[in-house]
Design a protein around this motif. Structure first.
Motif, short mmCIF file in Angstrom:
data_model
loop_
_atom_site.label_atom_id
_atom_site.label_comp_id
_atom_site.label_asym_id
_atom_site.label_seq_id
_atom_site.Cartn_x
_atom_site.Cartn_y
_atom_site.Cartn_z
N TYR A 367 0.92 -1.37 0.13
CA TYR A 367 0.08 0.04 -0.03
C TYR A 367 0.75 1.30 0.00
N GLY A 369 -0.77 4.40 -0.66
CA GLY A 369 -1.82 5.70 -0.74
C GLY A 369 -1.73 6.31 0.68
N PRO A 370 -2.40 7.34 0.79
CA PRO A 370 -2.29 7.97 2.07
C PRO A 370 -2.90 7.47 3.43
N ARG A 371 -2.59 8.10 4.65
CA ARG A 371 -2.85 7.09 5.78
C ARG A 371 -3.50 8.12 6.69
N ASP A 372 -3.94 7.86 7.68
CA ASP A 372 -4.63 8.66 8.97
C ASP A 372 -5.37 9.83 8.42
N LEU A 373 -6.10 9.74 7.39
CA LEU A 373 -6.85 11.02 6.92
C LEU A 373 -8.17 10.96 7.70
N THR A 374 -8.78 12.35 7.91
CA THR A 374 -9.94 12.50 8.94
C THR A 374 -11.06 12.50 7.98
#
Length: 381
Positions: A367, A369-374
């Motif tokens: 993976y 992709g982005p992480r920890d998005l709100t």
């Protein structure tokens, strides 16, 4: 578990197989211990199919019985012929048509089951593989004739697998030389390790889906231009070279300068000339000499010599199968379907092997992709 990334699974060992061995550095291909040169020279396609499915070459009586059993399964029923006709009327791509036909074949097979226990029944699967191998050539020939406005030709049980296909395609029994050349081409394409289409069949089978689903997956995979579809591109390239009036080496140089891909060169496995290309090159030369027209062969040789000298690339099996089929009068857009007609032997053999020691094939992706998005509710976005 390792974090190493192998794009395209290149060099990754995912299975053990007794079916075929490839030495990419030496340019060797072996089916169950027999070199491709010996099999192409001495064995019929039917013998090779028997070898792949049963693990040994047949005796004379076994071959006679096996060939007769496969010949008896060649005919298509009326429902399937109507489907083939509708696909021809719609001017469907031959590989898309074949994918549909293979899928529908399961509807006419009482042994086409999805029960987890029955789906791995070896003897039942060999009978299914026999039907698939026998009927695919009939469907391809019927499709080709129907789209040209001709009636399908009913298969004959007294002809070999190769000769019968040419007979159904042209409504004319082929001479011994053409039948032998075509038979040899089928032998050369019957199996080739865990290539993309074979792997897709194995992945499907690993879920305990049925043989027809696995072969349908394989047909769809073979259709791609980086796999079976390459042979069509080779012949179209040769015709373009001929129509340009240019010297073949000058045409290739110009094409490469423009960033174009020269079809039929390079292989994920072979670092030297594909051994199948050597044999088909000889057949292409023989057909050219017999016809008194060396144009396509000479053009191919000139391109091969330039690519080898300037780019260090050797031809693969597609490069000489193209001119071989073209000189036999076979329409260019069914070249890949003919590839499938041969490779179904290998696909089904690998599926049989997969079922014998099955484990679900389930690789992972890294993976990035982005992480920890709100999360934001929809009315606040």
């Amino acid at each position: 578990m390792t974090d190493d990334l192998n794009r395209g699974l290149e060099g990754v060992l995912v299975a053990e197989s007794e079916l075929s061995f490839i030495d990419g550095d030496e340019g060797r291909l072996v089916y169950r211990g027999y070199t491709i040169e010996d099999l192409a020279e001495g064995a019929s396609y039917e013998e090779v199919v028997y070898l792949l499915w049963h693990g040994e070459l047949p005796t004379a009586s076994e071959l006679e019985e096996f060939s007769a059993a496969m010949a008896a399964e060649r005919s298509l029923n009326d429902d399937l012929l109507r489907t083939v006709e509708s696909l021809a009327d719609a001017d469907e791509d031959p590989m898309a048509a074949l994918r549909t036909v293979v899928s529908q074949l399961s509807a006419d097979d009482d042994e086409a089951v999805f029960d987890a226990d029955a789906v791995t029944d070896r003897e039942a699967n060999i009978r299914k593989a026999t039907r698939l191998t026998a009927k695919i050539p009939t469907a391809i020939a019927a499709f080709t004739r129907l789209r040209n406005g001709d009636d399908p030709v009913e298969p004959r049980e007294d002809l070999s697998h190769a000769a019968n296909f040419l007979y159904m395609l042209n409504d004319d029994e082929p001479d011994e030389v053409l039948a032998e050349v075509f038979d040899q081409a089928l032998v050369l394409h019957a199996d080739h390790g865990l290539n993309a289409s074979t792997f897709s069949a194995s992945v499907t089978a690993s879920t305990l889906s049925d043989l027809y689903s696995a072969v349908t997956s394989a047909v769809g995979t073979l259709a791609g231009s980086l796999h079976g579809g390459a042979n069509k591109n080779v012949m179209r390239m040769l015709i373009e070279v001929d129509e340009s009036g240019m010297d073949p080496t000058e045409w290739v140089k110009e094409a490469l300068d423009e960033g174009r891909r020269v079809a039929g060169f390079g292989h994920r496995v072979y670092n030297v000339k594909d051994p199948r290309a050597k044999i088909l090159g000889e057949q292409s030369e023989s057909l050219a000499e017999a016809a008194g027209n060396m144009k396509w062969y000479d053009c191919s040789v000139a391109i091969e010599e330039y690519m080898q000298a300037e780019k260090g690339l050797a031809p693969n099996v597609d490069f000489y199968s193209a001119s071989t089929y073209y000189q036999m009068g076979i329409p260019i857009d069914i070249y890949t379907a003919i590839f499938a007609m041969s490779r179904v032997a290998g696909w089904t053999a690998h599926v049989l092997e997969q079922y014998e020691d099955n484990r679900l094939i389930r690789p992972r992706a890294r993976y990035i992709g982005p992480r920890d998005l709100t999360f934001v509710p929809v009315d606040e976005r």
